[in-house]
Design an enzyme around this catalytic site. Structure first.
Site, PDB file in Angstrom:
ATOM      1  N   CYS A 118      20.872   1.965  58.308  1.00 36.61           N
ATOM      2  CA  CYS A 118      22.116   2.313  57.617  1.00 36.61           C
ATOM      3  C   CYS A 118      21.911   2.269  56.100  1.00 36.61           C
ATOM      4  O   CYS A 118      21.289   3.153  55.550  1.00 36.61           O
ATOM      5  CB  CYS A 118      23.262   1.426  58.086  1.00 36.61           C
ATOM      6  SG  CYS A 118      24.892   2.123  57.706  1.00 36.61           S
ATOM      7  N   HIS A 232      23.074   1.996  63.850  1.00 41.19           N
ATOM      8  CA  HIS A 232      22.851   0.549  63.933  1.00 41.19           C
ATOM      9  C   HIS A 232      22.241   0.172  65.282  1.00 41.19           C
ATOM     10  O   HIS A 232      22.954  -0.238  66.208  1.00 41.19           O
ATOM     11  CB  HIS A 232      24.172  -0.201  63.721  1.00 41.19           C
ATOM     12  CG  HIS A 232      24.629  -0.231  62.299  1.00 41.19           C
ATOM     13  ND1 HIS A 232      24.295  -1.254  61.439  1.00 41.19           N
ATOM     14  CD2 HIS A 232      25.376   0.646  61.585  1.00 41.19           C
ATOM     15  CE1 HIS A 232      24.833  -1.016  60.243  1.00 41.19           C
ATOM     16  NE2 HIS A 232      25.486   0.135  60.307  1.00 41.19           N
ATOM     17  N   GLU A 234      20.661  -2.426  66.066  1.00 42.92           N
ATOM     18  CA  GLU A 234      20.837  -3.856  66.381  1.00 42.92           C
ATOM     19  C   GLU A 234      22.072  -4.108  67.221  1.00 42.92           C
ATOM     20  O   GLU A 234      22.182  -5.155  67.872  1.00 42.92           O
ATOM     21  CB  GLU A 234      20.888  -4.684  65.086  1.00 42.92           C
ATOM     22  CG  GLU A 234      22.190  -4.638  64.311  1.00 42.92           C
ATOM     23  CD  GLU A 234      22.363  -3.394  63.456  1.00 42.92           C
ATOM     24  OE1 GLU A 234      23.371  -3.327  62.714  1.00 42.92           O
ATOM     25  OE2 GLU A 234      21.509  -2.496  63.519  1.00 42.92           O
TER      26      GLU A 234
END
Length: 262
Positions: A118, A232, A234
């Site tokens: 990001c 993202h 994660e």
């Protein structure tokens, strides 16, 4: 065998209402730590140095890690890519910005594996003299139409203190590092960014695109592992995006047995 050590840069937050007298604090979403651990790496948090970046200290930091991960956060100062400030832009703390760009330059000079996420993706593009769209609602590459209604890169709502992001597909370009890692040309991703890449930085290629043409991933094909994504991963466990962390750890593992240690 010891875990490869993955250095993560941190965000800088101002004191909150409950602790108004405290100093700025270093912060990191725990999801990044969890993802690196799950991938077999050892997360090493890299604190910002005060004042102008001390290159000797940063070099010592990089001696203690085998790869670098630049996580998400606020926005890059548009002065770095020659634009005036847009009213919606929320510039990151200058201490983080100075640190991130300095350690990114050093890590790249050492050919360390680097993954940007990001904001990290946007920093890596600006570091290569690329530019950004500061507000995607005004600057979509292809404005929404009846034939192409896609229009949501940033559409998050707060629910039970957890951010849920917009969802959309990306097209991964073949014969790229990203395609090699993910093993697919079509990928659903999350999306919660107001800004995005406008012009590519020097030496970079776009390795994934959103349906409206916005660049969603970049890489440098001349380096072993220099990769950044706008979404993202994660927050996408048990999906193909999760393999980005495994790939970073694997790239670090191939390097770290011969690395000098601090």
């Amino acid at each position: 065998m010891p875990r490869p050590r993955i250095g993560l840069t941190l965000d800088l937050a101002s004191p909150d209402q409950l602790h108004p007298a405290s100093r700025d604090s270093c912060q990191l979403n725990a999801a990044y730590v969890d993802a690196v651990l799950h991938a077999g790496g050892l997360p090493i948090l890299l604190p910002h140095t005060p004042g102008p970046p001390d290159l000797e200290t940063l070099a010592h930091m990089l001696n203690s890690v085998d790869a670098l991960l630049l996580p998400g956060g606020p926005d890059v100062d548009p002065a770095l890519y020659g634009q005036p400030l847009h009213p919606s832009t929320q510039i990151m703390h200058p201490r983080r910005q100075n640190f991130d760009f300095a350690i990114l330059n050093l890590a790249e000079a050492r050919a360390l594996p680097i993954l940007g996420i990001c904001l990290g993706c946007q920093e890596m593009n600006v570091q290569r003299r690329g530019t950004l769209h500061q507000n995607l609602t005004e600057n979509l590459p292809q404005p929404p139409s009846a034939e192409n209604p896609f229009q949501h890169h940033y559409d998050r709502v707060r629910l039970a203190n957890i951010y849920s992001a917009a969802q959309h597909p990306v097209t991964v370009r073949p014969r790229t590092l990203l395609h090699q890692i993910l093993g697919t040309e079509n990928l659903p991703v999350n999306s919660r960014h107001r800004q995005g890449i406008a012009t590519l930085g020097h030496g970079l290629v776009a390795s994934a695109l959103a349906p409206d043409g916005l660049i969603e991933a970049i890489e440098d094909p001349t380096l072993p592992f220099w990769l950044a994504v706008q979404w993202h991963p994660e927050d996408m466990p048990a999906t193909p995006s999760e393999t980005l962390f495994s790939a970073l750890v694997e790239a670090a593992a191939q390097l770290f047995p011969t690395r000098p240690r601090a």
